[in-house]
Design a protein around this motif. Structure first.
Motif, PDB file in Angstrom:
ATOM      1  N   LEU A  32      14.841   2.880 -10.980  1.00 25.94           N
ATOM      2  CA  LEU A  32      14.569   3.341 -12.332  1.00 25.94           C
ATOM      3  C   LEU A  32      13.192   2.873 -12.782  1.00 25.94           C
ATOM      4  O   LEU A  32      12.526   3.536 -13.572  1.00 25.94           O
ATOM      5  CB  LEU A  32      15.640   2.838 -13.297  1.00 25.94           C
ATOM      6  CG  LEU A  32      17.028   3.429 -13.090  1.00 25.94           C
ATOM      7  CD1 LEU A  32      18.021   2.830 -14.081  1.00 25.94           C
ATOM      8  CD2 LEU A  32      17.014   4.944 -13.220  1.00 25.94           C
ATOM      9  N   ALA A  33      12.774   1.735 -12.285  1.00 26.52           N
ATOM     10  CA  ALA A  33      11.449   1.216 -12.615  1.00 26.52           C
ATOM     11  C   ALA A  33      10.377   1.820 -11.729  1.00 26.52           C
ATOM     12  O   ALA A  33       9.191   1.563 -11.912  1.00 26.52           O
ATOM     13  CB  ALA A  33      11.430  -0.305 -12.504  1.00 26.52           C
ATOM     14  N   SER A  34      10.795   2.575 -10.716  1.00 22.63           N
ATOM     15  CA  SER A  34       9.870   3.270  -9.813  1.00 22.63           C
ATOM     16  C   SER A  34       8.877   2.345  -9.146  1.00 22.63           C
ATOM     17  O   SER A  34       7.702   2.680  -8.992  1.00 22.63           O
ATOM     18  CB  SER A  34       9.108   4.371 -10.578  1.00 22.63           C
ATOM     19  OG  SER A  34      10.010   5.321 -11.100  1.00 22.63           O
ATOM     20  N   THR A  35       9.333   1.174  -8.758  1.00 19.53           N
ATOM     21  CA  THR A  35       8.418   0.255  -8.096  1.00 19.53           C
ATOM     22  C   THR A  35       8.339   0.517  -6.593  1.00 19.53           C
ATOM     23  O   THR A  35       7.363   0.141  -5.971  1.00 19.53           O
ATOM     24  CB  THR A  35       8.872  -1.201  -8.289  1.00 19.53           C
ATOM     25  OG1 THR A  35      10.173  -1.368  -7.702  1.00 19.53           O
ATOM     26  CG2 THR A  35       8.939  -1.561  -9.757  1.00 19.53           C
ATOM     27  N   ASP A  36       9.371   1.192  -6.022  1.00 17.84           N
ATOM     28  CA  ASP A  36       9.405   1.445  -4.576  1.00 17.84           C
ATOM     29  C   ASP A  36       9.144   0.183  -3.793  1.00 17.84           C
ATOM     30  O   ASP A  36       8.453   0.202  -2.765  1.00 17.84           O
ATOM     31  CB  ASP A  36       8.385   2.522  -4.196  1.00 17.84           C
ATOM     32  CG  ASP A  36       8.780   3.891  -4.706  1.00 17.84           C
ATOM     33  OD1 ASP A  36       7.881   4.718  -4.910  1.00 17.84           O
ATOM     34  OD2 ASP A  36       9.985   4.123  -4.912  1.00 17.84           O
ATOM     35  N   THR A  37       9.690  -0.920  -4.261  1.00 17.98           N
ATOM     36  CA  THR A  37       9.430  -2.215  -3.638  1.00 17.98           C
ATOM     37  C   THR A  37      10.708  -3.022  -3.631  1.00 17.98           C
ATOM     38  O   THR A  37      11.457  -3.009  -4.602  1.00 17.98           O
ATOM     39  CB  THR A  37       8.349  -2.984  -4.416  1.00 17.98           C
ATOM     40  OG1 THR A  37       7.155  -2.199  -4.452  1.00 17.98           O
ATOM     41  CG2 THR A  37       8.054  -4.326  -3.775  1.00 17.98           C
TER      42      THR A  37
ATOM     43  N   THR B 194      10.212   5.641  -1.083  1.00 14.38           N
ATOM     44  CA  THR B 194      11.327   4.715  -1.207  1.00 14.38           C
ATOM     45  C   THR B 194      11.042   3.453  -0.428  1.00 14.38           C
ATOM     46  O   THR B 194      10.309   3.485   0.557  1.00 14.38           O
ATOM     47  CB  THR B 194      12.637   5.332  -0.679  1.00 14.38           C
ATOM     48  OG1 THR B 194      13.676   4.336  -0.739  1.00 14.38           O
ATOM     49  CG2 THR B 194      12.481   5.773   0.763  1.00 14.38           C
ATOM     50  N   ALA B 195      11.629   2.358  -0.883  1.00 18.41           N
ATOM     51  CA  ALA B 195      11.534   1.119  -0.107  1.00 18.41           C
ATOM     52  C   ALA B 195      12.874   0.781   0.499  1.00 18.41           C
ATOM     53  O   ALA B 195      13.105  -0.338   0.937  1.00 18.41           O
ATOM     54  CB  ALA B 195      11.068  -0.019  -1.005  1.00 18.41           C
ATOM     55  N   SER B 196      13.780   1.750   0.550  1.00 15.86           N
ATOM     56  CA  SER B 196      15.144   1.435   0.957  1.00 15.86           C
ATOM     57  C   SER B 196      15.300   1.153   2.434  1.00 15.86           C
ATOM     58  O   SER B 196      16.149   0.384   2.823  1.00 15.86           O
ATOM     59  CB  SER B 196      16.077   2.579   0.559  1.00 15.86           C
ATOM     60  OG  SER B 196      16.180   2.657  -0.832  1.00 15.86           O
TER      61      SER B 196
ATOM     62  N   TYR C 250       0.847  -1.184   0.000  1.00 16.09           N
ATOM     63  CA  TYR C 250       0.000   0.000   0.000  1.00 16.09           C
ATOM     64  C   TYR C 250       0.880   1.231   0.000  1.00 16.09           C
ATOM     65  O   TYR C 250       1.756   1.390   0.849  1.00 16.09           O
ATOM     66  CB  TYR C 250      -0.913   0.015   1.229  1.00 16.09           C
ATOM     67  CG  TYR C 250      -1.697   1.301   1.351  1.00 16.09           C
ATOM     68  CD1 TYR C 250      -1.285   2.311   2.211  1.00 16.09           C
ATOM     69  CD2 TYR C 250      -2.828   1.510   0.566  1.00 16.09           C
ATOM     70  CE1 TYR C 250      -1.984   3.491   2.297  1.00 16.09           C
ATOM     71  CE2 TYR C 250      -3.533   2.699   0.658  1.00 16.09           C
ATOM     72  CZ  TYR C 250      -3.110   3.690   1.522  1.00 16.09           C
ATOM     73  OH  TYR C 250      -3.801   4.874   1.592  1.00 16.09           O
ATOM     74  N   PHE C 251       0.578   2.123  -0.954  1.00 15.61           N
ATOM     75  CA  PHE C 251       1.293   3.391  -0.997  1.00 15.61           C
ATOM     76  C   PHE C 251       0.335   4.547  -0.712  1.00 15.61           C
ATOM     77  O   PHE C 251       0.632   5.442   0.073  1.00 15.61           O
ATOM     78  CB  PHE C 251       1.954   3.590  -2.359  1.00 15.61           C
ATOM     79  CG  PHE C 251       3.107   2.654  -2.620  1.00 15.61           C
ATOM     80  CD1 PHE C 251       3.646   2.547  -3.894  1.00 15.61           C
ATOM     81  CD2 PHE C 251       3.660   1.868  -1.625  1.00 15.61           C
ATOM     82  CE1 PHE C 251       4.719   1.689  -4.156  1.00 15.61           C
ATOM     83  CE2 PHE C 251       4.719   1.004  -1.869  1.00 15.61           C
ATOM     84  CZ  PHE C 251       5.244   0.926  -3.144  1.00 15.61           C
TER      85      PHE C 251
ATOM     86  N   GLN D  21      19.545  -5.289 -14.497  1.00 10.97           N
ATOM     87  CA  GLN D  21      20.242  -4.241 -13.758  1.00 10.97           C
ATOM     88  C   GLN D  21      19.279  -3.567 -12.783  1.00 10.97           C
ATOM     89  O   GLN D  21      18.160  -3.219 -13.150  1.00 10.97           O
ATOM     90  CB  GLN D  21      20.822  -3.211 -14.744  1.00 10.97           C
ATOM     91  CG  GLN D  21      21.928  -3.773 -15.608  1.00 10.97           C
ATOM     92  CD  GLN D  21      22.565  -2.714 -16.496  1.00 10.97           C
ATOM     93  OE1 GLN D  21      22.002  -1.652 -16.722  1.00 10.97           O
ATOM     94  NE2 GLN D  21      23.769  -2.990 -16.985  1.00 10.97           N
ATOM     95  N   VAL D  22      19.733  -3.392 -11.570  1.00  8.52           N
ATOM     96  CA  VAL D  22      18.924  -2.752 -10.539  1.00  8.52           C
ATOM     97  C   VAL D  22      19.748  -1.671  -9.867  1.00  8.52           C
ATOM     98  O   VAL D  22      20.974  -1.752  -9.797  1.00  8.52           O
ATOM     99  CB  VAL D  22      18.412  -3.755  -9.487  1.00  8.52           C
ATOM    100  CG1 VAL D  22      17.419  -4.725 -10.096  1.00  8.52           C
ATOM    101  CG2 VAL D  22      19.568  -4.508  -8.824  1.00  8.52           C
ATOM    102  N   THR D  23      19.072  -0.686  -9.349  1.00 10.27           N
ATOM    103  CA  THR D  23      19.785   0.417  -8.737  1.00 10.27           C
ATOM    104  C   THR D  23      20.242   0.102  -7.315  1.00 10.27           C
ATOM    105  O   THR D  23      21.354   0.442  -6.924  1.00 10.27           O
ATOM    106  CB  THR D  23      18.911   1.676  -8.717  1.00 10.27           C
ATOM    107  OG1 THR D  23      17.623   1.341  -8.184  1.00 10.27           O
ATOM    108  CG2 THR D  23      18.748   2.248 -10.108  1.00 10.27           C
ATOM    109  N   MET D  24      19.386  -0.534  -6.535  1.00 10.00           N
ATOM    110  CA  MET D  24      19.687  -0.740  -5.124  1.00 10.00           C
ATOM    111  C   MET D  24      19.767  -2.227  -4.810  1.00 10.00           C
ATOM    112  O   MET D  24      18.932  -3.022  -5.248  1.00 10.00           O
ATOM    113  CB  MET D  24      18.607  -0.114  -4.242  1.00 10.00           C
ATOM    114  CG  MET D  24      18.294   1.339  -4.551  1.00 10.00           C
ATOM    115  SD  MET D  24      19.670   2.437  -4.168  1.00 10.00           S
ATOM    116  CE  MET D  24      19.632   2.365  -2.383  1.00 10.00           C
ATOM    117  N   MET D  25      20.774  -2.601  -4.025  1.00  4.87           N
ATOM    118  CA  MET D  25      20.881  -3.963  -3.512  1.00  4.87           C
ATOM    119  C   MET D  25      21.150  -3.873  -2.021  1.00  4.87           C
ATOM    120  O   MET D  25      21.899  -3.006  -1.553  1.00  4.87           O
ATOM    121  CB  MET D  25      21.996  -4.747  -4.208  1.00  4.87           C
ATOM    122  CG  MET D  25      21.742  -4.970  -5.698  1.00  4.87           C
ATOM    123  SD  MET D  25      23.011  -5.972  -6.503  1.00  4.87           S
ATOM    124  CE  MET D  25      22.570  -7.619  -5.936  1.00  4.87           C
TER     125      MET D  25
END
Lengths: 114, 116
Positions: free
Chosen positions: B99-104, A98-100, A50-51, B28-32
């Motif tokens: 980059l895909a803006s999934t925020d997941t 962000t999901a970071s 959910y966002f 390719q992914v931005t964050m790991m």
């Protein structure tokens, strides 16, 4: 600091019964909210997220969750549980945009009896 | 979503040794990220693996104990150094593709480590 509480460590339901797993969060604003499932010996699979917008979100495997701002809750539900749903379920919160920086709850272990 | 693999899937190691865990993504992914899941516990973020620079560690985790590499946008390694039985855990990598803006975040299958 953000935090997540899953008050039920272990839940047992009969196959075909309905299920609700509780998740409460602490965050200054509306966070991003996630439910993940971990089957024995496996990694985490995203069930739903959910966002913003509609507070009832649908996920995979017939799961849904409802965001209730007034209760700071994001409970996971399924109308009819299958034996294959037995697993560990984790609720997580992240900062909007962000999901970071995810914070995970301690998990709820679901047992399904036949 | 990206397909993530980890090697090894499990290992049993002697105390004082080191183990390197690999995480490979099919795109390719931005964050790991690297997480630890101690027995019966939830997930704790160890660090963010930054491509081309040093990893960013969370409080309680240090580079000497958990050195991380990320040579490109599809691969990362986590080393557990000078292991003790307290390091017995499941180690998971995850990815977020900004980059895909999934925020997941999507997770790999995990590496189950037992230290004797």
């Amino acid at each position: 600091a953000q935090s997540v509480t899953q008050p039920d460590i272990h839940i047992t339901v009969s196959e075909g019964a309905s299920l609700e797993l509780r998740c409460n969060y602490s965050y200054g604003a509306t966070p991003y909210l996630f439910w993940y499932v971990q089957s024995p010996g496996q990694g985490l699979q995203l069930l739903l997220k959910y966002f913003s917008g509609d507070t009832l979100v649908q996920g995979i495997k017939g799961f849904e969750a409802e965001f209730k701002r007034s209760q700071s809750s994001f409970n996971l539900r399924k109308p009819s549980v299958h034996w294959s749903d037995a697993a560990e379920y984790f609720c997580a919160v992240g900062a909007p945009g962000t999901a970071s920086k995810l914070t995970f709850g301690t998990g709820t272990r679901l047992q399904v009896t036949l | 979503s990206a397909v993530i693999s980890q090697k090894p899937s499990r290992d049993i190691c002697q105390r004082g040794t080191s183990l390197t865990i690999q995480c490979q993504v099919d795109s390719q992914v931005t964050m790991m990220f690297w997480y630890r899941q101690q027995p019966g516990q939830s997930l704790t973020l160890i660090a963010t693996a930054n491509q081309g620079s040093e990893a960013t560690y969370e409080s309680g985790f240090v580079i000497d104990k958990f050195p991380i590499s990320r040579p490109n946008l599809t691969f990362s390694t986590l080393t557990v150094s000078n292991m003790s039985p307290e390091d017995s855990s499941i180690y998971l990598c995850s990815v977020e593709d900004r980059l895909a803006s999934t925020d997941t975040q999507y997770f790999g299958p995990g590496t189950r480590l037992t230290v004797l």
